[in-house]
Design a protein around this motif. Structure first.
Motif, PDB file in Angstrom:
ATOM      1  N   ARG A 137       5.978  -2.255  -5.189  1.00  0.00           N
ATOM      2  CA  ARG A 137       5.972  -1.531  -3.914  1.00  0.00           C
ATOM      3  C   ARG A 137       4.550  -1.215  -3.456  1.00  0.00           C
ATOM      4  O   ARG A 137       4.251  -1.204  -2.261  1.00  0.00           O
ATOM      5  CB  ARG A 137       6.779  -0.238  -4.019  1.00  0.00           C
ATOM      6  CG  ARG A 137       8.276  -0.484  -4.064  1.00  0.00           C
ATOM      7  CD  ARG A 137       9.032   0.842  -4.116  1.00  0.00           C
ATOM      8  NE  ARG A 137       8.928   1.561  -2.867  1.00  0.00           N
ATOM      9  CZ  ARG A 137       9.843   1.552  -1.897  1.00  0.00           C
ATOM     10  NH1 ARG A 137      10.934   0.846  -2.050  1.00  0.00           N
ATOM     11  NH2 ARG A 137       9.666   2.241  -0.783  1.00  0.00           N
ATOM     12  N   ARG A 138       3.663  -0.944  -4.404  1.00  0.00           N
ATOM     13  CA  ARG A 138       2.261  -0.739  -4.025  1.00  0.00           C
ATOM     14  C   ARG A 138       1.721  -2.008  -3.374  1.00  0.00           C
ATOM     15  O   ARG A 138       1.020  -1.951  -2.366  1.00  0.00           O
ATOM     16  CB  ARG A 138       1.416  -0.354  -5.233  1.00  0.00           C
ATOM     17  CG  ARG A 138      -0.065  -0.177  -4.909  1.00  0.00           C
ATOM     18  CD  ARG A 138      -0.327   1.041  -4.039  1.00  0.00           C
ATOM     19  NE  ARG A 138      -1.692   1.045  -3.482  1.00  0.00           N
ATOM     20  CZ  ARG A 138      -1.961   0.944  -2.176  1.00  0.00           C
ATOM     21  NH1 ARG A 138      -0.983   0.823  -1.296  1.00  0.00           N
ATOM     22  NH2 ARG A 138      -3.199   0.968  -1.763  1.00  0.00           N
TER      23      ARG A 138
ATOM     24  N   GLY B  68      -0.411  -3.228   5.134  1.00  0.00           N
ATOM     25  CA  GLY B  68      -1.562  -2.593   5.784  1.00  0.00           C
ATOM     26  C   GLY B  68      -2.679  -3.592   6.035  1.00  0.00           C
ATOM     27  O   GLY B  68      -3.347  -3.554   7.075  1.00  0.00           O
TER      28      GLY B  68
ATOM     29  N   ALA C 202       9.489   0.674 -13.274  1.00  0.00           N
ATOM     30  CA  ALA C 202       8.024   0.640 -13.342  1.00  0.00           C
ATOM     31  C   ALA C 202       7.470  -0.602 -12.643  1.00  0.00           C
ATOM     32  O   ALA C 202       6.529  -0.524 -11.855  1.00  0.00           O
ATOM     33  CB  ALA C 202       7.566   0.688 -14.801  1.00  0.00           C
ATOM     34  N   GLY C 203       8.088  -1.748 -12.940  1.00  0.00           N
ATOM     35  CA  GLY C 203       7.660  -2.978 -12.286  1.00  0.00           C
ATOM     36  C   GLY C 203       7.876  -2.922 -10.781  1.00  0.00           C
ATOM     37  O   GLY C 203       7.051  -3.386  -9.996  1.00  0.00           O
ATOM     38  N   TYR C 204       8.983  -2.313 -10.410  1.00  0.00           N
ATOM     39  CA  TYR C 204       9.343  -2.170  -8.989  1.00  0.00           C
ATOM     40  C   TYR C 204       8.341  -1.260  -8.279  1.00  0.00           C
ATOM     41  O   TYR C 204       7.899  -1.561  -7.160  1.00  0.00           O
ATOM     42  CB  TYR C 204      10.747  -1.584  -8.905  1.00  0.00           C
ATOM     43  CG  TYR C 204      11.376  -1.558  -7.535  1.00  0.00           C
ATOM     44  CD1 TYR C 204      11.680  -2.731  -6.855  1.00  0.00           C
ATOM     45  CD2 TYR C 204      11.714  -0.346  -6.934  1.00  0.00           C
ATOM     46  CE1 TYR C 204      12.287  -2.708  -5.605  1.00  0.00           C
ATOM     47  CE2 TYR C 204      12.333  -0.302  -5.681  1.00  0.00           C
ATOM     48  CZ  TYR C 204      12.608  -1.488  -5.022  1.00  0.00           C
ATOM     49  OH  TYR C 204      13.202  -1.459  -3.794  1.00  0.00           O
ATOM     50  N   ALA C 205       7.933  -0.195  -8.929  1.00  0.00           N
ATOM     51  CA  ALA C 205       6.964   0.743  -8.357  1.00  0.00           C
ATOM     52  C   ALA C 205       5.630   0.036  -8.103  1.00  0.00           C
ATOM     53  O   ALA C 205       5.033   0.167  -7.031  1.00  0.00           O
ATOM     54  CB  ALA C 205       6.762   1.935  -9.295  1.00  0.00           C
ATOM     55  N   ALA C 206       5.178  -0.738  -9.087  1.00  0.00           N
ATOM     56  CA  ALA C 206       3.925  -1.480  -8.928  1.00  0.00           C
ATOM     57  C   ALA C 206       4.042  -2.481  -7.783  1.00  0.00           C
ATOM     58  O   ALA C 206       3.121  -2.634  -6.971  1.00  0.00           O
ATOM     59  CB  ALA C 206       3.566  -2.182 -10.230  1.00  0.00           C
TER      60      ALA C 206
ATOM     61  N   ILE D  97       3.083  -2.393   0.242  1.00  0.00           N
ATOM     62  CA  ILE D  97       2.420  -1.495   1.199  1.00  0.00           C
ATOM     63  C   ILE D  97       0.984  -1.951   1.449  1.00  0.00           C
ATOM     64  O   ILE D  97       0.510  -1.970   2.591  1.00  0.00           O
ATOM     65  CB  ILE D  97       2.449  -0.037   0.669  1.00  0.00           C
ATOM     66  CG1 ILE D  97       3.888   0.494   0.700  1.00  0.00           C
ATOM     67  CG2 ILE D  97       1.512   0.854   1.470  1.00  0.00           C
ATOM     68  CD1 ILE D  97       4.069   1.862   0.069  1.00  0.00           C
ATOM     69  N   TYR D  98       0.318  -2.329   0.373  1.00  0.00           N
ATOM     70  CA  TYR D  98      -1.076  -2.782   0.485  1.00  0.00           C
ATOM     71  C   TYR D  98      -1.180  -3.980   1.419  1.00  0.00           C
ATOM     72  O   TYR D  98      -1.994  -4.010   2.341  1.00  0.00           O
ATOM     73  CB  TYR D  98      -1.589  -3.136  -0.913  1.00  0.00           C
ATOM     74  CG  TYR D  98      -3.011  -3.665  -0.953  1.00  0.00           C
ATOM     75  CD1 TYR D  98      -4.091  -2.795  -0.988  1.00  0.00           C
ATOM     76  CD2 TYR D  98      -3.268  -5.044  -0.973  1.00  0.00           C
ATOM     77  CE1 TYR D  98      -5.388  -3.274  -1.035  1.00  0.00           C
ATOM     78  CE2 TYR D  98      -4.561  -5.530  -1.015  1.00  0.00           C
ATOM     79  CZ  TYR D  98      -5.622  -4.642  -1.048  1.00  0.00           C
ATOM     80  OH  TYR D  98      -6.908  -5.124  -1.087  1.00  0.00           O
TER      81      TYR D  98
ATOM     82  N   LYS E 108       7.993  -9.819  -1.034  1.00  0.00           N
ATOM     83  CA  LYS E 108       9.327  -9.506  -0.532  1.00  0.00           C
ATOM     84  C   LYS E 108      10.397 -10.290  -1.272  1.00  0.00           C
ATOM     85  O   LYS E 108      11.474  -9.763  -1.570  1.00  0.00           O
ATOM     86  CB  LYS E 108       9.411  -9.799   0.969  1.00  0.00           C
ATOM     87  CG  LYS E 108       8.774  -8.698   1.813  1.00  0.00           C
ATOM     88  CD  LYS E 108       8.816  -9.030   3.290  1.00  0.00           C
ATOM     89  CE  LYS E 108       8.274  -7.870   4.132  1.00  0.00           C
ATOM     90  NZ  LYS E 108       8.194  -8.219   5.569  1.00  0.00           N
TER      91      LYS E 108
ATOM     92  N   PHE F 153      -1.862  -5.347  -9.823  1.00  0.00           N
ATOM     93  CA  PHE F 153      -3.160  -4.700  -9.623  1.00  0.00           C
ATOM     94  C   PHE F 153      -4.054  -4.646 -10.868  1.00  0.00           C
ATOM     95  O   PHE F 153      -4.827  -3.712 -11.050  1.00  0.00           O
ATOM     96  CB  PHE F 153      -3.016  -3.315  -8.978  1.00  0.00           C
ATOM     97  CG  PHE F 153      -2.725  -3.392  -7.507  1.00  0.00           C
ATOM     98  CD1 PHE F 153      -3.753  -3.447  -6.590  1.00  0.00           C
ATOM     99  CD2 PHE F 153      -1.422  -3.454  -7.045  1.00  0.00           C
ATOM    100  CE1 PHE F 153      -3.498  -3.538  -5.227  1.00  0.00           C
ATOM    101  CE2 PHE F 153      -1.155  -3.548  -5.669  1.00  0.00           C
ATOM    102  CZ  PHE F 153      -2.203  -3.591  -4.760  1.00  0.00           C
TER     103      PHE F 153
END
Lengths: 200, 200
Positions: free
Chosen positions: B160-161, B168, B154-158, B164-165, B131, B33
């Motif tokens: 995951r955004r 959607g 931290a990389g995994y969290a980003a 989800i994005y 994925k 992002f």
DNA sequence: TGTACCATGTAATTGGTTACATGATTAC
DNA sequence: GTAATCATGTAACCAATTACATGGTACA
């Protein structure tokens, strides 16, 4: 033509508006995924008029300053209609919070948890506002929100993007906050099941 | 300090990199992002160095041009750590496709359906790539993707955004395309049920 | 008397993209 | 040869934000 021009044409195609009106629609987000300040809008309106895509008439008001009310020309409608179905350039979304997440491993976990909880709350609130608007549109439109040739449908479609976006945002914030607080063992949903769920 | 500076510091906090390396990370989206071109990165690196937030050493290479490899200073790490937990300014996401949706009532339905089908495909592909990356991270990290103090997390969290994005986005594109084609009677999921589901 | 809203503009600055510019090495 | 990748920079341009500027009406 720049994107802002099409944003303005898109609004004017639905109703006649002054520069000030446009500014308010844009502040509150046009169909929630575009925005602009008045200092961008007034010059752009002038350009559109020079190009023959909009015209204006001066509406005299007592009790209020006079205003210029703009409407699209047939030419303006035509190029808007053409633009709509052209594929947009690939957009790289920028989101500072995701960037912060990328460095969250360095941060104090309590402060980080607070940050993502607070953001979760903000996006929950935005989601609620969208839901209210959705109800309002569904009732007010008399079923036109599902008729693709109606402007109601178009506004509804844009709103649905907002609903999905915010729903996802809330879910993500909650996951990050839960994780830095140590309360998160698995992706949300399906707690015990085998988790087979094919790869794609 | 501008956001780009923190994006660079965030990458250098995980590994030493040259300007060219940074450019590649940024092209491919930092944690998906944020993005920047090399013409932004080189001057920003120079500014960061003047401010004492990064240092570089020249690495001589035979077979390749020499390169400057940058690393963060303790001071750089400090301001990065502080920045992470500060609330970001409210971001107004801009998305040209949503803007097009807002004027889609004017368009030829067949062309509109094609547009949204094509976009659906693109985002499905991006989702697949994410994925794959997720699987790779989960296996490669040895469980660290769930340890908040690890850069893997931290990389995994980003990531995951991003998941989800895109999920959607695909859902939304499909709904719009279905609707303009006339095959859509109700919001996705729950076909027959009363639809009670409380307002919030 | 001062704040808020209506109404319209221009100027300065920043952030970002595109284009210009150079040069070495490797693979086809 | 020539395209692709590595490697680093500057310059020009454009979009967008912030600040500057003006002036009327309503209301507390």
């Amino acid at each position: 033509m720049k994107t802002l021009g099409y944003a303005i044409l898109g609004l004017l195609a639905q109703e006649e508006l002054s520069g000030y009106d446009l500014m308010q629609r844009m502040k509150g987000r046009v169909g929630n995924f575009w925005s602009a300040g008045h200092s961008q809008i007034y010059p752009e309106l002038a350009r559109l008029e020079v190009d023959g895509l909009v015209t204006h008439s001066v509406v005299k008001q007592q009790e209020r300053p006079d205003k210029k009310v703009y409407e699209t020309t047939p030419e303006g409608l035509k190029i808007l209609r053409e633009w709509v179905t052209e594929p947009p350039p690939a957009n790289a979304p920028k989101d500072e919070l995701v960037l912060k997440a990328y460095s969250v491993w360095l941060a104090d976990p309590e402060k980080a948890a607070k940050l993502f909880r607070d953001e979760e709350t903000k996006h929950k609130e935005q989601l609620s506002r969208y839901k209210e608007t959705r109800s309002w549109m569904e009732h007010e439109s008399g079923g036109d929100v599902l008729r693709p040739e109606s402007p109601w449908f178009a506004g509804y479609a844009a709103l649905r993007r907002g609903l999905i976006y915010e729903k996802g945002y809330v879910e993500w914030c909650r996951w990050v906050a839960d994780s830095v607080e140590g309360k998160q063992d698995d992706p949300p949903k399906r707690k015990k099941k085998k988790g087979k769920k094919k790869g794609e």
